[in-house]
Design a protein around this motif. Sequence first.
Motif: not given
Length: 69
Positions: A39-44
């Motif tokens: 699952l891909i989200s913004e990098w934090m």
Amino acid sequence: MNVVQQFAAEVYVWSKLSHPNVLPLLGFAIYEETDFPLLISEWMHLGTAWKYVRENQDVPFSVVVELVW
């Protein structure tokens, strides 16, 4: 429910979430070497909320609640 159905359900639920403390789902992929779903989200850059709370034991409980509420 098999793994593919569970993954599809997770993608669906996350794609519908709208909350200031939840990153939007940008997409999904299958890691070719292992067939593992991603699952891909913004990098934090500070990591996950879980990591932040674990590494900052002095964080007031009210801040922890804000992270998840």
